[in-house]
Write an enzyme that holds these catalytic residues in place. Sequence first.
Site, PDB file in Angstrom:
ATOM      1  CG  ASN A   1      46.013  84.192  56.952  1.00 15.99           C
ATOM      2  OD1 ASN A   1      46.860  84.186  57.843  1.00 15.99           O
ATOM      3  ND2 ASN A   1      45.444  85.306  56.507  1.00 15.99           N
TER       4      ASN A   1
ATOM      5  CD  GLU B   1      42.853  89.987  58.856  1.00 12.04           C
ATOM      6  OE1 GLU B   1      43.814  89.294  59.228  1.00 12.04           O
ATOM      7  OE2 GLU B   1      41.723  89.504  58.612  1.00 12.04           O
TER       8      GLU B   1
ATOM      9  CD  GLU C   1      42.226  86.704  51.499  1.00 15.47           C
ATOM     10  OE1 GLU C   1      41.929  85.586  51.921  1.00 15.47           O
ATOM     11  OE2 GLU C   1      42.864  87.535  52.155  1.00 15.47           O
TER      12      GLU C   1
ATOM     13  N   GLY D   1      36.188  86.864  57.241  1.00 15.99           N
ATOM     14  CA  GLY D   1      35.789  86.680  58.637  1.00 15.99           C
ATOM     15  C   GLY D   1      34.353  87.075  58.941  1.00 15.99           C
TER      16      GLY D   1
ATOM     17  CB  SER E   1      33.210  83.754  54.598  1.00 16.14           C
ATOM     18  OG  SER E   1      33.344  84.802  55.541  1.00 16.14           O
TER      19      SER E   1
END
Length: 252
Positions: A9, A99, A169, A175, A215
């Site tokens: 991604n 997001e 996720e 991140g 991560s």
Amino acid sequence: MRKRIVAGNWKMNKTPKEGVELAKEINAKVGQLKDHSVEVILGTPYIHLMDVAKSVNPAYIKVAAQNCAAWSHGAYTGEVSAEMIRLAGAEYVILGHSERRKYFHENGEILNAKVIMALENMLKPIFCCGEVLEERNAGKHFEIVKTQLEEGIFDLPEEDFKEIVIAYEPVWAIGTGVNASPEQAQEMHHFIRQEVAKKYGKAIADETSILYGGSCKPSNAKELFSNEDVDGGLIGGASLNADDFLGIITAF
Ligand code: PGA
């Protein structure tokens, strides 16, 4: 046997030229692998799609968009339709990323419309779900993920559901450099597979690929992917570097 998948991604990174360069580098490295049983997917910004799709060997690298419109066509300034994405050369579309949920306020209803639109246009959704840290700390993570699945994809007819890839996720791992532990990942993936089995039966649940994201990197991919219910990964940061991405693709 269900597919093992490593999907990158790229988010809003790389210029179109850099994107094509990265795709070509990944393509060359993946081309050298003896085993092509892992499905490799590159999730690029919209405007990179067409050039990236032309730069890779479609036999072993697929391309994904990171979003699509909830409508088929018309007066929706700034939107890109599932049909346009499909015709640009993509086979997959990432939907429901945290997001998108957070910054663009995409809720279950909108995401369900996008999933249906994608499927109507022969795009396979990579449907993301996952809890934020407060929800995990409050012990609500299973409930949250179940609701996201119910709202987004559990109303699909069986034939359509078979096209879905699920990505778990945990938002607190995206991140941040802090990945879910292999035990936490397995526990949630097992839960998700059980929920799919309750809804669609064991045979379909056993064929559904469930990816882990957050991560994930070459140094932890092996221990994450070695779990029974973890069928691969959705990779952000580490998908922007060909060697790191390859280290994950070969971590099974
Ligand atoms: P990360 O992102 O690998 O950079 O944590 C994963 C994702 O957002 O899909």
